[in-house]
Design an enzyme around this catalytic site. Structure first.
Site, PDB file in Angstrom:
ATOM      1  N   SER A 531       0.843  -1.188   0.000  1.00  0.00           N
ATOM      2  CA  SER A 531       0.000   0.000   0.000  1.00  0.00           C
ATOM      3  C   SER A 531       0.887   1.249   0.000  1.00  0.00           C
ATOM      4  O   SER A 531       1.673   1.426  -0.915  1.00  0.00           O
ATOM      5  CB  SER A 531      -0.953  -0.036   1.193  1.00  0.00           C
ATOM      6  OG  SER A 531      -2.004   0.880   1.045  1.00  0.00           O
ATOM      7  N   ASP A 616      -9.767  -3.826  -5.358  1.00  0.00           N
ATOM      8  CA  ASP A 616      -9.212  -2.946  -4.335  1.00  0.00           C
ATOM      9  C   ASP A 616      -9.804  -1.545  -4.485  1.00  0.00           C
ATOM     10  O   ASP A 616      -9.637  -0.904  -5.518  1.00  0.00           O
ATOM     11  CB  ASP A 616      -7.694  -2.901  -4.480  1.00  0.00           C
ATOM     12  CG  ASP A 616      -7.005  -2.239  -3.292  1.00  0.00           C
ATOM     13  OD1 ASP A 616      -7.680  -1.508  -2.552  1.00  0.00           O
ATOM     14  OD2 ASP A 616      -5.792  -2.457  -3.133  1.00  0.00           O
ATOM     15  N   HIS A 651      -8.060  -4.997  -1.222  1.00  0.00           N
ATOM     16  CA  HIS A 651      -6.817  -4.437  -0.685  1.00  0.00           C
ATOM     17  C   HIS A 651      -6.051  -5.431   0.173  1.00  0.00           C
ATOM     18  O   HIS A 651      -4.831  -5.411   0.213  1.00  0.00           O
ATOM     19  CB  HIS A 651      -7.149  -3.187   0.138  1.00  0.00           C
ATOM     20  CG  HIS A 651      -5.975  -2.320   0.424  1.00  0.00           C
ATOM     21  ND1 HIS A 651      -5.268  -1.663  -0.559  1.00  0.00           N
ATOM     22  CD2 HIS A 651      -5.366  -1.984   1.591  1.00  0.00           C
ATOM     23  CE1 HIS A 651      -4.294  -0.957  -0.014  1.00  0.00           C
ATOM     24  NE2 HIS A 651      -4.324  -1.136   1.291  1.00  0.00           N
TER      25      HIS A 651
END
Length: 680
Positions: A531, A616, A651
């Protein structure tokens, strides 16, 4: 400069903008081709991946019972069963003797995610028992998009009702009448912005609060005392809290302190010195926060009384309020500290056996409880649930996460080093390896992990999977770089906005220190982040590619400039306080100077594995896809470059525990291949 011309300019100069055409045949064919290429290239490692999968799985106790949690008349707990991806949720009658022994005769299955998943993705959001313990409210995400469906189960009859509401973030909070639920809806940018009130049996819900400012997220929860409902509104820099008596759920929320730019605060409700009161953590007197109290009748800011002053050396991260004590979560010298202030007794700090560790209050249990539960772990020590006697500080290990097969925590050594950044700042690094690896005094393969954003702290944690690296001679290290919260609020601020380059410089300095210490070499150094940590990996690869032998970037935020120029995406307006608003010319140039995608250039890069989730909603799949495509075009080496897109995940990757192990086995096999580590 307005946003539209900049956005058009960037899209016009972006050769891979077409990859943002979600669900188009061309894009899906491209992602499937990348997945097929990865499968073909890594086919020679298939046996190794299966070996690693079985090895890691063999360390995990597949059939297990969680530590039961007492509440009211019941014990609540989970069971995992070999072969199942998800734990099942149960409860049984609470023993009269106060023990935690499960009564099989009264055991009831509350929720079985294995049945609900049907072999696909599943994430359970809320799991909330009503105060009268007659209903279960839960929410499910079946795609990874973090959009949830809401359900209520009548625990007496087993009847399940799906609530007719869409675009929910999954949170569900009961009022004390056990009839009224509060839940949150998402706007078009996936931001929790509206609080709704629903009475069981009604066909509709009532909007209670709607937040118009796109920087603010909305969250509702019950206070520790269970007497108040708290509505928290927060941007990255500013807070506002509204409260409502949980006994009067049809009433109106009232504001404790109207938002003031830069003022962050959060509240809880409980009892101090025999009086019901509010406990407030606020940064109004300093960036590391101070603690205040206010009477139940006069909670407004003008009536706040300071009970713990701001300390420039110690960050006050949170407070847990119990009828018998306040437990303060502090951060000092890069480590988490718990300080207990029992009612009417001297304060003390929780004592622990390791020099570097992770520690937090896992469960405050019932408000009147004499004990709370802590979660404690270290790089070489599996997670423990410890019971803390609030009055005395006595601790008892109630459960330690088991490691199946031969395992000796003392065979692994945990260390802490400090790197010196370019401006002289000392950067902490946590390390672990087998003792003989450190004792040999020779460079070894080293896996360096980093994040450095949002003030999040990467406290050392134990991993069953990581043992497969350590037992093959690896060193594992965490660089606690600026932008994280390990050293307090100033540490966070020194790695955001105009100071973001500090995060990248700190990580590079950490790598250089590990090499200078003789622990590894550039030919043996692998780096990883996910991320915002993927942004870190992309940036340092552009800046110092020769320093690293391999890189893994999971759901990487590498197309930061184009994303921040698109206000319709979830990761934009709310993120201006973290990265800056690139519609301002000076911010545009600043982000462009470090953005991984923009700064890919004709140079040699180490082998790279990028992982994305097609669903995501936080970091869009195309960030990794575009980055890999541009690397393929511009890099001058022939090193391995792979993209794996989980087409049914978001995610957090695939949702099941076995699928998670398979993903780790793939990453480790990739590392062993590119680092030239041989296996039988």
């Amino acid at each position: 400069m307005s946003s539209a011309p900049i956005a058009r300019q960037e899209a016009g100069n972006d050769p891979y903008h077409w990859l943002e055409n979600r669900d188009s045949d061309e894009v899906l064919a491209h992602l499937q081709a990348e997945n097929a290429y990865l499968d073909a290239v890594l086919e020679p490692q298939q046996a190794l991946r299966e070996q690693l999968f079985e090895e890691i799985k063999g360390r995990i106790r597949e059939t297990d019972l969680s530590l039961p949690t007492p509440w009211g008349d019941y014990l609540y707990y989970q069971r995992t069963t070999a072969g199942d991806e998800y734990p099942r949720h149960y409860r049984c009658r609470r023993p009269a003797d106060g023990s935690l022994d499960v009564d099989a005769a009264s055991e009831a299955l509350l929720l079985d995610p294995n049945e609900l998943a049907g072999g696909g993705f599943l994430s359970v959001g809320a799991f909330s028992i009503s105060p009268d313990q007659q209903r279960l409210a839960y929410s499910l995400d079946s795609s990874g998009e973090e959009i949830y469906r809401l359900f209520v189960k009548e625990l007496g009859s087993g009847q399940i009702s799906e609530l007719p509401f869409d675009d929910c973030d999954g949170s569900m909070t009961w009022a004390n009448d056990s009839q009224t639920l509060f839940f949150t809806e998402l706007d078009d940018t996936h931001r929790p912005y509206k609080l709704c009130r629903h009475r069981i049996g009604d066909a509709a819900a009532q909007a209670v609060f709607e937040e118009a400012d796109g920087r603010f997220f909305l969250h509702c929860y019950r206070s520790s005392s269970e007497r108040q409902l708290i509505l928290q509104l927060g941007s990255k820099t500013t807070s506002e809290v509204w409260v409502l008596d949980a006994q009067q759920p049809q009433g109106d929320f009232s504001c404790l302190a109207p938002r003031e730019e830069g003022h962050e605060y959060d509240v809880d409700h409980g009892m101090l010195d025999g009086q019901w009161c509010w406990l407030i953590r606020s940064n109004q007197s300093g960036i590391n926060f101070a603690l205040y109290r206010a009477s139940e009748a006069q909670p407004q800011r003008s009536h706040w009384q300071q009970i713990r002053a701001h300390d420039p050396q110690v960050m006050l991260e949170g407070a847990t309020l119990n009828q018998r004590a306040i437990v303060l979560a502090l951060r000092e010298g890069g480590l988490p500290i718990l300080e207990v202030q029992p009612q009417g007794a001297e304060a003390y700090r929780v004592q622990l056996p390791d020099a570097a560790y992770s520690l937090y209050v896992q469960d405050s249990l019932e408000f009147h409880s004499t004990v709370i539960r802590l979660r404690y772990e270290a790089l070489n020590r599996p997670a423990q649930v410890r019971q803390l006697e609030l009055a005395t500080g006595a601790q008892q290990v109630l459960k330690q996460t088991p490691v199946e097969g031969p395992f000796d925590a003392d065979a692994y050594e945990s260390r802490r080093l400090w790197a010196t950044a370019a401006d002289g700042t000392q950067i902490p690094i946590s390390l672990v390896a087998r003792r003989e690896v450190f004792a040999a005094g020779k460079p070894a393969p080293l896996y360096l992990y980093g994040y450095g954003a949002y003030g999040a702290s990467l406290d050392p944690w134990f991993s069953h999977a990581r043992l497969s690296l350590l037992d093959r001679g690896f060193v594992f290290a965490i660089a606690h770089i600026r932008g994280g919260g390990e050293m307090g609020e100033a540490w966070y601020r020194a790695g955001k906005l105009e100071h973001k380059q500090n995060s990248f410089g700190d990580f590079i300095a950490s790598a250089e220190r590990l090499i200078a210490e003789g622990l590894t070499t550039p030919a043996q150094l692998a780096i990883s982040g996910g991320s915002a940590g993927g942004l870190l990996i992309g940036a340092v690869l552009n800046q110092r590619p020769e320093l690293f032998a391999a890189a893994i970037a999971e759901v990487p935020f590498v197309d930061v400039l184009n994303t921040m120029l698109n206000p319709e995406l979830p990761l934009t307006v709310t993120e201006y306080d973290e990265w800056g608003d690139p519609n301002q010319p000076e911010v545009f140039e600043r982000i462009k100077a470090y953005a991984p995608y923009e700064n890919v250039r004709a140079q040699a890069y180490p082998p790279i594995l990028a992982v994305a989730g097609y669903n995501d909603s936080r970091v869009q799949y195309w960030e990794a896809a575009k980055w890999v495509a541009k690397l393929r075009r511009d890099k001058t080496d022939s090193n391995l470059l792979l993209l794996k897109t989980d087409l049914g995940a978001g995610h957090g990757g695939m949702s099941g525990r076995y699928q998670g192990i398979k993903d780790v086995a793939l990453e480790y096999a990739f590392l062993f291949r590119v680092l030239g580590i041989a296996h039988p």
